[in-house]
Every structure is written in C-alpha cells, then in structure tokens.
Design an enzyme around this catalytic site. Sequence first.
Site, PDB file in Angstrom:
ATOM      1  N   PHE A 193      -2.210   5.883  -4.289  1.00 38.52           N
ATOM      2  CA  PHE A 193      -1.852   6.990  -5.166  1.00 38.52           C
ATOM      3  C   PHE A 193      -2.263   6.725  -6.608  1.00 38.52           C
ATOM      4  O   PHE A 193      -2.724   7.628  -7.318  1.00 38.52           O
ATOM      5  CB  PHE A 193      -0.344   7.243  -5.086  1.00 38.52           C
ATOM      6  CG  PHE A 193       0.175   8.179  -6.132  1.00 38.52           C
ATOM      7  CD1 PHE A 193      -0.293   9.485  -6.200  1.00 38.52           C
ATOM      8  CD2 PHE A 193       1.126   7.764  -7.064  1.00 38.52           C
ATOM      9  CE1 PHE A 193       0.182  10.365  -7.175  1.00 38.52           C
ATOM     10  CE2 PHE A 193       1.600   8.634  -8.031  1.00 38.52           C
ATOM     11  CZ  PHE A 193       1.127   9.940  -8.088  1.00 38.52           C
ATOM     12  N   ILE A 201      -1.346  12.300   1.085  1.00 39.62           N
ATOM     13  CA  ILE A 201      -0.450  12.082   2.222  1.00 39.62           C
ATOM     14  C   ILE A 201       0.736  11.275   1.720  1.00 39.62           C
ATOM     15  O   ILE A 201       0.565  10.178   1.176  1.00 39.62           O
ATOM     16  CB  ILE A 201      -1.172  11.329   3.356  1.00 39.62           C
ATOM     17  CG1 ILE A 201      -2.491  12.024   3.700  1.00 39.62           C
ATOM     18  CG2 ILE A 201      -0.283  11.252   4.594  1.00 39.62           C
ATOM     19  CD1 ILE A 201      -3.369  11.236   4.657  1.00 39.62           C
ATOM     20  N   HIS A 205      -5.597   9.631   0.055  1.00 43.14           N
ATOM     21  CA  HIS A 205      -4.687   8.583  -0.423  1.00 43.14           C
ATOM     22  C   HIS A 205      -3.274   8.820   0.073  1.00 43.14           C
ATOM     23  O   HIS A 205      -2.881   9.938   0.404  1.00 43.14           O
ATOM     24  CB  HIS A 205      -4.695   8.520  -1.967  1.00 43.14           C
ATOM     25  CG  HIS A 205      -3.922   9.624  -2.624  1.00 43.14           C
ATOM     26  ND1 HIS A 205      -2.547   9.588  -2.772  1.00 43.14           N
ATOM     27  CD2 HIS A 205      -4.326  10.800  -3.192  1.00 43.14           C
ATOM     28  CE1 HIS A 205      -2.140  10.688  -3.394  1.00 43.14           C
ATOM     29  NE2 HIS A 205      -3.197  11.442  -3.656  1.00 43.14           N
ATOM     30  N   CYS A 206      -2.522   7.739   0.158  1.00 40.21           N
ATOM     31  CA  CYS A 206      -1.071   7.809   0.324  1.00 40.21           C
ATOM     32  C   CYS A 206      -0.480   7.038  -0.855  1.00 40.21           C
ATOM     33  O   CYS A 206      -1.130   6.962  -1.901  1.00 40.21           O
ATOM     34  CB  CYS A 206      -0.638   7.246   1.678  1.00 40.21           C
ATOM     35  SG  CYS A 206      -1.193   5.557   1.998  1.00 40.21           S
ATOM     36  N   ASN A 207       0.681   6.468  -0.709  1.00 36.47           N
ATOM     37  CA  ASN A 207       1.266   5.765  -1.849  1.00 36.47           C
ATOM     38  C   ASN A 207       0.527   4.449  -2.115  1.00 36.47           C
ATOM     39  O   ASN A 207       0.008   4.214  -3.202  1.00 36.47           O
ATOM     40  CB  ASN A 207       2.751   5.495  -1.608  1.00 36.47           C
ATOM     41  CG  ASN A 207       3.471   5.071  -2.887  1.00 36.47           C
ATOM     42  OD1 ASN A 207       2.840   4.877  -3.927  1.00 36.47           O
ATOM     43  ND2 ASN A 207       4.785   4.940  -2.820  1.00 36.47           N
TER      44      ASN A 207
END
Length: 250
Positions: free
Chosen positions: A45, A65, A121-123
């Site tokens: 992120f 995401i 991307h996610c976290n």
Amino acid sequence: MNITAPPMSIDEIKSVIQGPGDVEWRYEMRRECQEILPGLWLGPFVASKSLETLQLLGITHIVCIRDAKEAFSVRPRFEQHFRYMTLDVEDNEEQNLIRLFPGAKAFIDTAISQGGRVLVHCNGGISLSPAFVVMFVMQFYQISWEDALHLVQNRRYCISPNGGFLTQIKEYEAIYKANLAVAAYPAAQRTVSRRKRADEDDDEDSNRYFQSLWTRCRNTHNCHLIYSDDDRKRALVSTDQDPDPNAMET
C-alpha cells in the site's frame, strides 16, 4: 477479454520465469513495487501513496485489495489521477479469492489492452495481492501454478501467500486449463455432440413410451405390441380370445 502472452518456446518461457538475473534484492524493496510482467506491477500500500512515483512509472489503473478492517487507511488516494478497483476481503485462509478474481482480471485485462499500466497492491504486498497476481500470471503465460509463483517471487522476493491462498492458486490452474480446453473444442463438433445427445434423448423417450404402452396393455388386455424399425407402431393384437383351432401352427 482475456489477454495472453504470444506463443513462446520452452526456453523463452524458462527465461521469463527466471526473470532478470542482475537484480540484487534489498530489504527496503519490500516497500516498493516491482514490474511482474509488461504493464503489471505488484507492491504494498505504501507504494500507492506516492503520486510522484506512480506517475513516474506510468501507472494508470490501481487494484486496491484490502481487509475490510483496513478500509479507513488502505484506500484510493488519487481518484482524480487513476482508475481504481477496490476489493474488500478478509486477509485470512478462509477468504475465497477465486470468486473475486474474474472481476479483477477483467479490470487488468482491459487496462493493459488499452496501453495502460496497473498496480495491484494490498497492505503489505506479501500474501493477498500476490495471490491475485500469481493467478493472473498463470493464465497470461498459460503455465503451471508453481512456475507462476516462481515467476512472481523472482521479481518480488518477499511474497508468501498463506496456506489457504496457495491452495486456491493450485485449484485455479485446473479451472483456467478447463476453460482453455472448452474454448479450443471446435464449435461444429460441439453442435454435433448436442444434436447426437438430443437424438439419443428422443430415442430414450420413444423407448420409454413403448415400454409403458406395452406394460399397460399387458396388465389390462393381455395384449402384445408388434413393431419394427420401419413402422414402430402397429395395431395391438389381442390374445383374450381362444385361438382358432383351424389355424396353422408354426
């Protein structure tokens, strides 16, 4: 729309999976995004928070995401500059990713086919978003899940999908290969097969009809039904009366 890589030799595929050999991975690179295949980037992120970096990379679309609990912080930041797709999920092994993947894939396919560049991307960019990217890479190059996982890991060394996501990645290989097989099956042959099944169903219905008629007749009138291939239905011949004593026996 399903975008795929152009046909490649086995050696070319091996080279693509291996990736660039001159990249020295550093711990700090976990906080950056990496290009996995032309037009597709993967990262955490934090990499999506720098407008300058995103513009420098030519990013046009972003798949965000996030775990639903992270929605207050992991969110689109520059909606006036990029097109976003946001997926709210649960970052645990029970989350069904296969159900969500087709929508994400369609978004990525459309972006790349129009000349865009996509950041997924996610976290942390470690488990959740890499699972989506591995499934995309698998279908794009039409390779096994192991090869797709290695391809992504050779570009972003820190990825590690959890056990549940890894199981779904394996399952997706069978799904996309089945879809390819169906698409490759000649349309004319499918039509013939459907017609053949329909004819077989008609024959079955006909056989059931005559069997039912014969059973009814036998139970109520002590009859038998005579039919041939050319003339399936003929008169019912009754056997209730005594036979003619003058008839010839054969």
